[in-house]
Scaffold this motif. Sequence first.
Motif, PDB file in Angstrom:
ATOM      1  N   ARG A 203      -8.392  14.668  -9.296  1.00 52.20           N
ATOM      2  CA  ARG A 203      -7.693  15.103  -8.088  1.00 52.20           C
ATOM      3  C   ARG A 203      -6.286  14.510  -8.035  1.00 52.20           C
ATOM      4  O   ARG A 203      -6.021  13.430  -8.554  1.00 52.20           O
ATOM      5  CB  ARG A 203      -8.470  14.692  -6.834  1.00 52.20           C
ATOM      6  N   VAL A 204      -5.406  15.216  -7.345  1.00 52.46           N
ATOM      7  CA  VAL A 204      -4.024  14.768  -7.148  1.00 52.46           C
ATOM      8  C   VAL A 204      -3.816  14.501  -5.655  1.00 52.46           C
ATOM      9  O   VAL A 204      -4.246  15.290  -4.810  1.00 52.46           O
ATOM     10  CB  VAL A 204      -3.019  15.825  -7.655  1.00 52.46           C
ATOM     11  N   PHE A 205      -3.127  13.409  -5.346  1.00 55.26           N
ATOM     12  CA  PHE A 205      -2.963  12.976  -3.967  1.00 55.26           C
ATOM     13  C   PHE A 205      -1.485  12.816  -3.619  1.00 55.26           C
ATOM     14  O   PHE A 205      -0.644  12.555  -4.480  1.00 55.26           O
ATOM     15  CB  PHE A 205      -3.690  11.644  -3.755  1.00 55.26           C
ATOM     16  N   ASP A 206      -1.202  12.950  -2.348  1.00 54.81           N
ATOM     17  CA  ASP A 206       0.147  12.714  -1.854  1.00 54.81           C
ATOM     18  C   ASP A 206       0.360  11.245  -1.516  1.00 54.81           C
ATOM     19  O   ASP A 206       1.502  10.771  -1.464  1.00 54.81           O
ATOM     20  CB  ASP A 206       0.406  13.565  -0.605  1.00 54.81           C
ATOM     21  N   LEU A 207      -0.735  10.538  -1.282  1.00 54.83           N
ATOM     22  CA  LEU A 207      -0.660   9.116  -0.943  1.00 54.83           C
ATOM     23  C   LEU A 207      -1.930   8.437  -1.434  1.00 54.83           C
ATOM     24  O   LEU A 207      -3.035   8.914  -1.176  1.00 54.83           O
ATOM     25  CB  LEU A 207      -0.523   8.941   0.571  1.00 54.83           C
ATOM     26  N   ILE A 208      -1.746   7.323  -2.135  1.00 52.76           N
ATOM     27  CA  ILE A 208      -2.869   6.483  -2.535  1.00 52.76           C
ATOM     28  C   ILE A 208      -2.723   5.143  -1.822  1.00 52.76           C
ATOM     29  O   ILE A 208      -1.691   4.477  -1.939  1.00 52.76           O
ATOM     30  CB  ILE A 208      -2.913   6.257  -4.062  1.00 52.76           C
TER      31      ILE A 208
END
Length: 300
Positions: free
Chosen positions: A187-192
Motif C-alpha cells: 500500500r501507498v500512504f500520504d502520511l506514515i
Amino acid sequence: MTLAELITAATARLTEAGVSFGHGTTNAHDEAAWLVLWSLHFPLDSDYTSGDVTVPEADVARAMALIEQRIATRKPAAYLTGEAWLQGVPFTVDERVIVPRSLIAECLADASIDPWLTEQTRHVLDLCTGNGSLAVLAAMAWPEVEVVGADLSADALAVARVNVERHHLQDRILLVQGDGLAATGGRVFDLILCNPPYVNSQSMAALPPEYQAEPALALAGGSDGMDFIRSLLRDAPAHLSAEGLLVLEIGHERPHFEAAFPQLAPIWLSTSAGDDDVLLLTREALLMQPASPAVPLPRT
C-alpha cells in the motif's frame, strides 16, 4: 479519612518506595490520585481538594492495597487499572502492549502536522501501532482519512482491535500484522506515523522495572537504537505518495539518529519534551538519503 488525606498518604507511600513514573504520570502525587480515584470508582477529574469527601475504612483499605500492589509489582499503573489516557482519550491496555505515551499524539492534537498535509491526504499509516492509540487519534483528528494500523505483534493487534471498536472506528481503521512496512502489502500512504522501538541497548539495560514490565519488542532498537529505523527510512519512499510524509518519534536518541543518518536534515516538531524527540521527513528528503550502515557514537 478524607479523600484528600487518602491521596496524600498514598503519595507519601509511593515516594517512600521510590517507584518510577512516565506511563501517564510524572510524579507520585498524580500517580496516587489516579490509583486512588480509580479504586474508589470516582471520575479521574474529581475535585478531591475540598476536604469534605470522607472515605469509608473499607475503601481506604482497598485503595491502599492497590498502592501496595503498584509498589510490590513495579508494574505501570495502567496495567493495574487496564486503562490509559492519551490526549484526553481513554484506551484499553494490558501487558501485551506498551502503555501509550507517544509524543506524536501531541502533534495530532495541536495540528502541527497539518500544514504539511495536502488536500489529497487520504491514506494514513500508523506503523508499530501497539494498542492502536495513534491510529485512533489520527482518525479522530482527520475525519476524511482512512487509517491502517500495522504491528509485528499479534497480541498487540488484539488490544488495538479492542480500542478501534471502543471508539467505533472499525469502518475507517484497518489493522494488519507483519514486519515493518511489509505488513502493508504494498500500500501507498500520504502520511506514515511511526513510534518504533528505538531504545539503545545501553539504555535498555538501565531501564527501571516499570519499563522492563513492558514488551521489549516494542522498545529495544539495537545497539544504537536505530535497527528498525534503518529499514524504515530505506523502504519508506516506496510506500509514500509523491508528496507523502513520515513523522517519526525517536525519543532521546537524536545523537544516535544523526550519527546514523548524517545526510538527513529533518524538520523537528516541538512537543512538551522539547524539540528533539519527533521529526518529519518528506518523501523527497528520504529519496536523497544514501544507504547508511550502523555508525556508533564516539566515546566521551
